[in-house]
Design a protein around this motif. Structure first.
Motif, PDB file in Angstrom:
ATOM      1  N   ASN A 167      -9.322 -16.720   3.830  1.00  0.00           N
ATOM      2  CA  ASN A 167      -8.605 -16.409   2.593  1.00  0.00           C
ATOM      3  C   ASN A 167      -7.831 -15.094   2.682  1.00  0.00           C
ATOM      4  N   GLU A 168      -7.622 -14.616   3.921  1.00  0.00           N
ATOM      5  CA  GLU A 168      -6.815 -13.416   4.159  1.00  0.00           C
ATOM      6  C   GLU A 168      -5.724 -13.803   5.144  1.00  0.00           C
ATOM      7  N   PRO A 169      -4.722 -14.573   4.709  1.00  0.00           N
ATOM      8  CA  PRO A 169      -3.768 -15.156   5.654  1.00  0.00           C
ATOM      9  C   PRO A 169      -3.063 -14.116   6.515  1.00  0.00           C
ATOM     10  N   ASP A 170      -2.945 -14.433   7.791  1.00  0.00           N
ATOM     11  CA  ASP A 170      -2.174 -13.594   8.701  1.00  0.00           C
ATOM     12  C   ASP A 170      -0.693 -13.817   8.466  1.00  0.00           C
ATOM     13  N   GLY A 171       0.119 -12.854   8.894  1.00  0.00           N
ATOM     14  CA  GLY A 171       1.555 -12.971   8.736  1.00  0.00           C
ATOM     15  C   GLY A 171       2.281 -12.587   9.997  1.00  0.00           C
ATOM     16  N   PHE A 172       3.531 -12.191   9.842  1.00  0.00           N
ATOM     17  CA  PHE A 172       4.329 -11.706  10.961  1.00  0.00           C
ATOM     18  C   PHE A 172       4.256 -10.177  10.930  1.00  0.00           C
ATOM     19  N   PHE A 173       3.405  -9.620  11.767  1.00  0.00           N
ATOM     20  CA  PHE A 173       3.037  -8.216  11.654  1.00  0.00           C
ATOM     21  C   PHE A 173       3.721  -7.337  12.700  1.00  0.00           C
ATOM     22  N   LEU A 174       4.090  -6.133  12.252  1.00  0.00           N
ATOM     23  CA  LEU A 174       4.439  -5.050  13.157  1.00  0.00           C
ATOM     24  C   LEU A 174       3.140  -4.425  13.667  1.00  0.00           C
ATOM     25  N   LEU A 205       7.334   0.678   8.248  1.00  0.00           N
ATOM     26  CA  LEU A 205       7.844   0.298   9.557  1.00  0.00           C
ATOM     27  C   LEU A 205       7.228   1.137  10.675  1.00  0.00           C
ATOM     28  N   THR A 206       6.518   0.488  11.572  1.00  0.00           N
ATOM     29  CA  THR A 206       6.069   1.166  12.790  1.00  0.00           C
ATOM     30  C   THR A 206       7.080   0.955  13.912  1.00  0.00           C
ATOM     31  N   ARG A 207       8.065   0.100  13.669  1.00  0.00           N
ATOM     32  CA  ARG A 207       9.253  -0.016  14.521  1.00  0.00           C
ATOM     33  C   ARG A 207      10.361  -0.615  13.660  1.00  0.00           C
ATOM     34  N   SER A 208      11.594  -0.470  14.083  1.00  0.00           N
ATOM     35  CA  SER A 208      12.734  -0.882  13.271  1.00  0.00           C
ATOM     36  C   SER A 208      12.793  -2.389  13.097  1.00  0.00           C
ATOM     37  N   VAL A 209      13.307  -2.807  11.926  1.00  0.00           N
ATOM     38  CA  VAL A 209      13.563  -4.232  11.695  1.00  0.00           C
ATOM     39  C   VAL A 209      15.055  -4.501  11.506  1.00  0.00           C
ATOM     40  N   ASN A 210      15.844  -3.455  11.238  1.00  0.00           N
ATOM     41  CA  ASN A 210      17.300  -3.598  11.178  1.00  0.00           C
ATOM     42  C   ASN A 210      17.941  -2.229  11.332  1.00  0.00           C
ATOM     43  N   LYS A 211      19.261  -2.227  11.470  1.00  0.00           N
ATOM     44  CA  LYS A 211      19.986  -0.979  11.771  1.00  0.00           C
ATOM     45  C   LYS A 211      20.043  -0.014  10.598  1.00  0.00           C
ATOM     46  N   ASP A 212      19.729  -0.484   9.382  1.00  0.00           N
ATOM     47  CA  ASP A 212      19.845   0.362   8.199  1.00  0.00           C
ATOM     48  C   ASP A 212      18.577   1.159   7.900  1.00  0.00           C
ATOM     49  N   ARG A 213      17.496   0.867   8.616  1.00  0.00           N
ATOM     50  CA  ARG A 213      16.223   1.520   8.318  1.00  0.00           C
ATOM     51  C   ARG A 213      15.604   2.062   9.597  1.00  0.00           C
ATOM     52  N   SER A 214      15.039   3.254   9.491  1.00  0.00           N
ATOM     53  CA  SER A 214      14.379   3.889  10.636  1.00  0.00           C
ATOM     54  C   SER A 214      12.868   3.735  10.519  1.00  0.00           C
ATOM     55  N   PRO A 215      12.164   3.781  11.648  1.00  0.00           N
ATOM     56  CA  PRO A 215      10.701   3.673  11.586  1.00  0.00           C
ATOM     57  C   PRO A 215      10.074   4.890  10.917  1.00  0.00           C
ATOM     58  N   CYS A 216       8.857   4.707  10.459  1.00  0.00           N
ATOM     59  CA  CYS A 216       8.080   5.797   9.868  1.00  0.00           C
ATOM     60  C   CYS A 216       7.947   6.950  10.858  1.00  0.00           C
ATOM     61  N   PHE A 217       8.102   8.178  10.379  1.00  0.00           N
ATOM     62  CA  PHE A 217       7.907   9.343  11.239  1.00  0.00           C
ATOM     63  C   PHE A 217       6.627  10.102  10.856  1.00  0.00           C
ATOM     64  N   TYR A 218       5.734   9.419  10.134  1.00  0.00           N
ATOM     65  CA  TYR A 218       4.374   9.888   9.879  1.00  0.00           C
ATOM     66  C   TYR A 218       4.298  11.236   9.161  1.00  0.00           C
ATOM     67  N   CYS A 219       5.091  11.363   8.098  1.00  0.00           N
ATOM     68  CA  CYS A 219       4.956  12.555   7.259  1.00  0.00           C
ATOM     69  C   CYS A 219       3.861  12.367   6.223  1.00  0.00           C
ATOM     70  N   SER A 220       3.382  11.120   6.069  1.00  0.00           N
ATOM     71  CA  SER A 220       2.271  10.807   5.167  1.00  0.00           C
ATOM     72  C   SER A 220       2.612  11.031   3.701  1.00  0.00           C
ATOM     73  N   GLN A 221       3.898  10.854   3.339  1.00  0.00           N
ATOM     74  CA  GLN A 221       4.334  11.117   1.965  1.00  0.00           C
ATOM     75  C   GLN A 221       5.055   9.912   1.354  1.00  0.00           C
ATOM     76  N   CYS A 222       4.537   8.720   1.604  1.00  0.00           N
ATOM     77  CA  CYS A 222       5.217   7.509   1.116  1.00  0.00           C
ATOM     78  C   CYS A 222       5.320   7.472  -0.402  1.00  0.00           C
ATOM     79  N   SER A 223       4.431   8.145  -1.099  1.00  0.00           N
ATOM     80  CA  SER A 223       4.492   8.129  -2.565  1.00  0.00           C
ATOM     81  C   SER A 223       5.744   8.831  -3.083  1.00  0.00           C
ATOM     82  N   ARG A 224       6.435   9.566  -2.223  1.00  0.00           N
ATOM     83  CA  ARG A 224       7.665  10.243  -2.623  1.00  0.00           C
ATOM     84  C   ARG A 224       8.898   9.385  -2.351  1.00  0.00           C
ATOM     85  N   SER A 225       8.701   8.195  -1.785  1.00  0.00           N
ATOM     86  CA  SER A 225       9.752   7.290  -1.339  1.00  0.00           C
ATOM     87  C   SER A 225      10.449   7.897  -0.119  1.00  0.00           C
TER      88      SER A 225
END
Length: 579
Positions: A167-174, A205-225
């Motif tokens: 009941n925890e379906p797998d997906g297409f994961f990075l 994103l732990t790696r890029s999925v398109n040219k408009d977005r960069s991977p996470c650089f681990y600032c740990s501040q996702c709540s700030r967008s």
């Protein structure tokens, strides 16, 4: 209050109200299909890449309040324009209800500051009544939604791991990020207790999925967008690309008042109050899509009364506003003495957990229905000092460097020494579980109160059942069990029956769903299985209101998948001239 509506001459193919997960996805799919779209948002335009708006990478001392959370519920730098209380936008409660309603008035809504926990509902989550006899089954199955989950995974990006849990379906994961020390310790304790601890599934994103977005650089501040769009927010990942199509007109600061209809009862557009000039305007469209959030969309329908719809739009069943439910939540923290005097190193990681606990129990062996997952955090973040680190259970003393106990507290060198010793020795657990949808939990229009725009406000009626209270007790028992297995000390007094075992007020977890539920029977539901109103064929609701039941998962990924599915149905029906 009487208003003169200023009409816009343009007629759009589709008018979307709300720009969060559901509205953003609808705007992207419909504009990609070449439809002319009006997207209305109650707050201002927001782009985390704009240096004037971004709060990412700022220090606490850069706040005029030194980081005190006096203007935003989660801190000055949190990307949320709104909260549980908004000046001039009240809501009311009755019968002792303690429901708290969070609104985020900004482009992208609440997706700008959420935890990015991106879990699919499982096969059982769509058919709970068939398993335990409670609530209702959805009119759709996991197999109906799975292809859209797959596309959302690939479009947006989510890290995780293949676990083959029923009941925890797998997906297409990075690739998931490596666990931090405290997460490895929870994993070790979980293994000994028979509790699964697996890599988290977050839309970062732990790696890029398109040219408009960069991977996470681990600032740990996702709540700030994220200014590099390394995590998912509707504003940056869905609305911005939709706007680039040239097919979307964005109306910001547009507080929608009602859905407009013609003499036959068909939707013709919406009326809204401009928050800047307080004048009322209308937008005309062939199709209206509501995605304002479960409660706000219900409010719009209930306020959209006419001769054809005297009880509110799409509400001849009387179901609009009913079956409101939020996730359950209870938490506990602990102190890990053996992590005192930790070596200092950077383990910030993403702005959320790298591992989590999915539901693992068989409810048939328990005294409550439905389950919960566990989120946990710790590590070397900005330290907190004093009681709350287990010292209250150690008589205010802890082992000193010489092996003898010493009192906690002080000032000067003694205080700094304590700061350093306790840094990184804290662990926190939070359960997030499923509430059973009930007709007697609802929101309705308060007959006596309006907001500052003259729009009648919502009134809430809500109680927790014994199932949710017993679930919270199970959470607390489990938290304490894990903390002790880790060699830690649970903080404070264990919440008991007098506090419903620490169960948060409904609305506090900000997962409210169910007010415009889908179903096959028009007498017991508002929408059909394509999120289309039974009574008004050119009206759709693509936020959490469509949910028949919540799961022990966060709702966002399911909102996205269902909105994509409904939007493609709209395109198909428009081509066939059925709307």
């Amino acid at each position: 209050m009487a208003f003169e509506i200023k009409k816009q001459g343009k007629v759009y193919d589709v008018c979307i109200v709300g720009s969060g997960a559901g509205g953003g996805m609808a705007a992207k799919i419909l504009s990609d299909a070449g439809l002319k779209v009006a997207l209305l948002e109650a707050g201002p335009k927001y782009d985390p890449a704009d240096p004037e708006q971004s709060t990412q990478l700022k220090w606490s001392y850069e706040s005029p309040r030194r980081g005190a959370s006096t203007t935003r519920p989660f801190g000055d730098f949190d990307a949320a324009y709104g909260g549980w209380e908004i000046d001039g936008e009240p809501y009311t409660r009755k019968n002792g209800t303690e429901f708290d309603w969070f609104r985020s008035r900004m482009l992208g809504g609440r997706t700008n500051h959420w935890g990015r926990i991106s879990l699919r509902f499982g096969p059982r989550d769509f058919k709970h009544k068939s398993y335990d006899g409670l609530g209702d089954d959805w009119p759709i199955t996991y197999d109906d939604v799975a292809p859209f989950y797959d596309r959302v995974d690939k479009m947006i990006g989510v890290f995780g791991s293949k676990e083959n849990m029923p009941n925890e379906p797998d997906g297409f994961f990075l690739p998931p990020p490596k666990p931090r020390l405290h997460e490895l310790m929870v994993k070790k304790a979980g293994d000994r207790l028979g509790i699964p601890v697996i890599p988290a599934r977050l839309s970062i994103l732990t790696r890029s999925v398109n040219k408009d977005r960069s991977p996470c650089f681990y600032c740990s501040q996702c709540s700030r967008s994220c200014k590099v769009y390394g995590d998912f927010s509707s504003s940056s990942v869905l609305v911005n690309p939709a706007m680039k199509s040239g097919h979307v007109d964005l109306y910001t600061n547009a507080m929608v008042r009602e859905v407009l209809t013609d003499g036959s009862g068909k939707a013709t557009g919406v009326a809204y109050v401009d928050r800047n000039d307080l004048q009322e305007y209308s937008v005309n469209a062939k199709v209206v899509v509501l995605a304002a959030s479960a409660c706000e969309s219900a409010r719009l329908l209930l306020n959209s009364k006419s001769a054809k719809h005297p009880n509110g739009l799409a509400n001849s069943s009387g179901v609009v506003g009913k079956y409101l439910h939020d996730s359950t939540g209870s938490s506990r923290s602990g102190f890990l003495p053996h992590l005192m005097d930790r070596k200092r190193y950077n383990e910030d990681g993403v702005g959320g957990m790298h591992m989590y606990v999915p539901w693992w129990e068989d409810n048939k062996k328990l005294d409550f229905a439905r389950g919960y997952h566990i989120e946990f955090g710790g590590g070397m973040h900005m330290p907190t000092y004093g009681y709350g680190f287990g010292m209250e259970n150690m008589n205010g003393k802890y082992p000193g460097r010489d092996g003898k106990t010493k009192p906690a507290g002080g000032y000067g060198a003694l205080l700094k020494d304590d700061y350093r010793r306790f840094y990184g020795a804290h662990i926190g657990f939070a359960g997030r579980g499923e509430c059973i949808a009930r007709e007697d939990n609802y929101c309705e229009i308060d007959p006596n109160v309006v907001d500052k725009y003259g729009i009648p406000v919502l009134r809430f009626n809500y109680t927790w059942s014994d199932h949710e209270i017993k679930q919270a007790k199970h959470m607390q028992d489990t938290f304490e069990q894990i903390i002790h297995e880790m060699g830690g000390v649970a903080n404070g007094t264990k919440p008991g029956a007098d506090t419903k075992y620490g169960l948060e007020n409904p609305g506090r977890i900000i997962h409210e769903v169910g007010t415009t539920r889908m179903g096959d029977d028009p007498n017991k539901s508002v929408l059909n299985k394509f999120n289309q109103a039974h009574e008004v064929k050119n009206l759709f609701v693509v936020d959490g209101g469509a949910f028949v039941s919540q799961a022990d998962k966060n709702p966002t990924w399911t909102i996205l998948a269902l909105s994509m599915r409904a939007s493609e149905y709209i395109v198909d029906q428009l081509k066939k001239q059925n709307l």
